[in-house]
Design a protein around this motif. Sequence first.
Motif, short mmCIF file in Angstrom:
data_model
loop_
_atom_site.label_atom_id
_atom_site.label_comp_id
_atom_site.label_asym_id
_atom_site.label_seq_id
_atom_site.Cartn_x
_atom_site.Cartn_y
_atom_site.Cartn_z
N ASN A 9 0.85 -1.20 0.00
CA ASN A 9 0.00 0.00 0.00
C ASN A 9 0.89 1.25 0.00
O ASN A 9 1.73 1.42 0.89
CB ASN A 9 -0.90 0.00 1.24
CG ASN A 9 -1.84 1.18 1.28
OD1 ASN A 9 -1.41 2.31 1.50
ND2 ASN A 9 -3.12 0.95 1.07
N SER A 130 -5.91 2.43 9.39
CA SER A 130 -6.82 3.00 8.39
C SER A 130 -6.14 3.21 7.05
O SER A 130 -6.79 3.61 6.07
CB SER A 130 -7.39 4.34 8.90
OG SER A 130 -6.36 5.29 9.08
N ASP A 133 -5.66 -2.62 4.42
CA ASP A 133 -6.76 -3.55 4.60
C ASP A 133 -6.56 -4.37 5.87
O ASP A 133 -5.43 -4.51 6.36
CB ASP A 133 -6.87 -4.49 3.40
CG ASP A 133 -7.22 -3.75 2.11
OD1 ASP A 133 -7.93 -2.72 2.20
OD2 ASP A 133 -6.77 -4.20 1.03
N ARG A 134 -7.64 -4.92 6.37
CA ARG A 134 -7.59 -5.67 7.63
C ARG A 134 -6.58 -6.82 7.59
O ARG A 134 -5.82 -7.02 8.56
CB ARG A 134 -9.00 -6.23 7.93
CG ARG A 134 -9.06 -7.09 9.19
CD ARG A 134 -10.48 -7.63 9.40
NE ARG A 134 -10.50 -8.63 10.46
CZ ARG A 134 -10.59 -8.35 11.74
NH1 ARG A 134 -10.64 -7.10 12.14
NH2 ARG A 134 -10.61 -9.33 12.65
N GLU A 135 -6.52 -7.54 6.47
CA GLU A 135 -5.62 -8.70 6.41
C GLU A 135 -4.15 -8.30 6.41
O GLU A 135 -3.27 -9.13 6.65
CB GLU A 135 -5.92 -9.55 5.18
CG GLU A 135 -5.77 -8.83 3.85
CD GLU A 135 -7.07 -8.21 3.37
OE1 GLU A 135 -7.19 -7.96 2.16
OE2 GLU A 135 -7.97 -7.99 4.21
N ASN A 192 -8.48 6.36 5.40
CA ASN A 192 -9.82 5.83 5.10
C ASN A 192 -10.80 5.98 6.26
O ASN A 192 -11.91 5.48 6.19
CB ASN A 192 -9.72 4.34 4.73
CG ASN A 192 -8.87 4.12 3.49
OD1 ASN A 192 -8.92 4.91 2.56
ND2 ASN A 192 -8.09 3.05 3.49
#
Length: 409
Positions: A9, A130, A133-135, A192
Amino acid sequence: MKLPLALQNPSFRAFWGGTLISVTGFQMLRFTQFWLIFDITDSSLYIGYLALASGIPTIVFNIIGGVYADRLNQKMLVFTTQFLLALFIFILCFLTFIGIVNEWHILLLALLSGSVEAFDQPARRALYPSLIDREAIPSGVALLSGIWPGTRIISPAIAGFLIVWTSVAFAILISALGFLIMAIIALTLKVNFSPQQKNTSPLEDLLEGFSYINSHSIFKFIISITFFQSFFALAYIPMMPVIAKEVLTLGPEAQGILLGASGLGALSTTIVIAIKPNLGSKFFHVVIGSFLSGISVIIFALSSVLSGSYYLAIICMFIVGIFGTLPAISAQSSLQLSVPNNLRGRIMGLYGLTFSLRPLSGFQAGLISGFTNPTFAIAFGGAALSIFTVTSFITNKNVRKFNQIIDKQ
């Protein structure tokens, strides 16, 4: 070879890079501050005063910082705190450069910096989930956790060389630039999540955070295990000069190598978890890892006094670094995966408070050492962590169901 999941990211890459630069500056600053105040006063007592000036505000204000991390724009809060830290360090640099710095300047600026850090740390811990992603959260936690042991190995050396080759003021200037760069990077992040407008008071928000932790025994266990790790098991760090000099009968370079071995073990663990975040279960990492962390500290203490072997001590410290870092990373990732966004700042503020207690580990170990001896004090810290872990496993059914509970959150 693919990058670790979190680093894929762009916003997290920028955040991670900024944190790396900022923490490097922080580690350099700590080294330079201690060197400078001792050079000015020629008194080890002022080193203790400096540790208190830096640590007490962080302990006192960390929970409040967590409250405001949930109330304010986290990105702007990180920018503001990093900018203020850079400003304070620039002032120290200027006073040192013109030759009028004294111990009270250093202590006052450390007090102000510690107060700001209490708001910076919860905001940063609440911000980065934020960005990904959660994973990717376990990978992100490992990557950020790896910065501290990694910079602990190299930053003091960089600061020392800068002091010798240039000046103390220049070493402080480079430290300040690290915080300024992080402040600028914070402004570029794409976040996010935005905090909701609140009609409650900060005190009500604080009590809500305590209530949430109190109603979830598994989170109480995670924060408690982190406390035992920070306050007891990590007492070997401030006690290392005594172990190196009086137990192993070696010089200060041995102290650096022993702590470097611990840092290398910690860094190795973070790299593995960053690349393979799902390797092993959370139960093994947090519960079994905490027990083994305490045992490894005991083995280091006993092997040092019984064998007196420097090389065996290095191996033991490498193992201590591995098992000390394993539960710490997984404990934080378990919290980050489980707590709701609107409470994240407060929960991470409470979690971060346990880290702020690390300087006080030397105080309790020093007291115990005064009545017994240094190796007993270190072994006692390891035993306290292992005993608490076993007791929690026996008495708390939620600890035994750690994986299931975390996965359901």
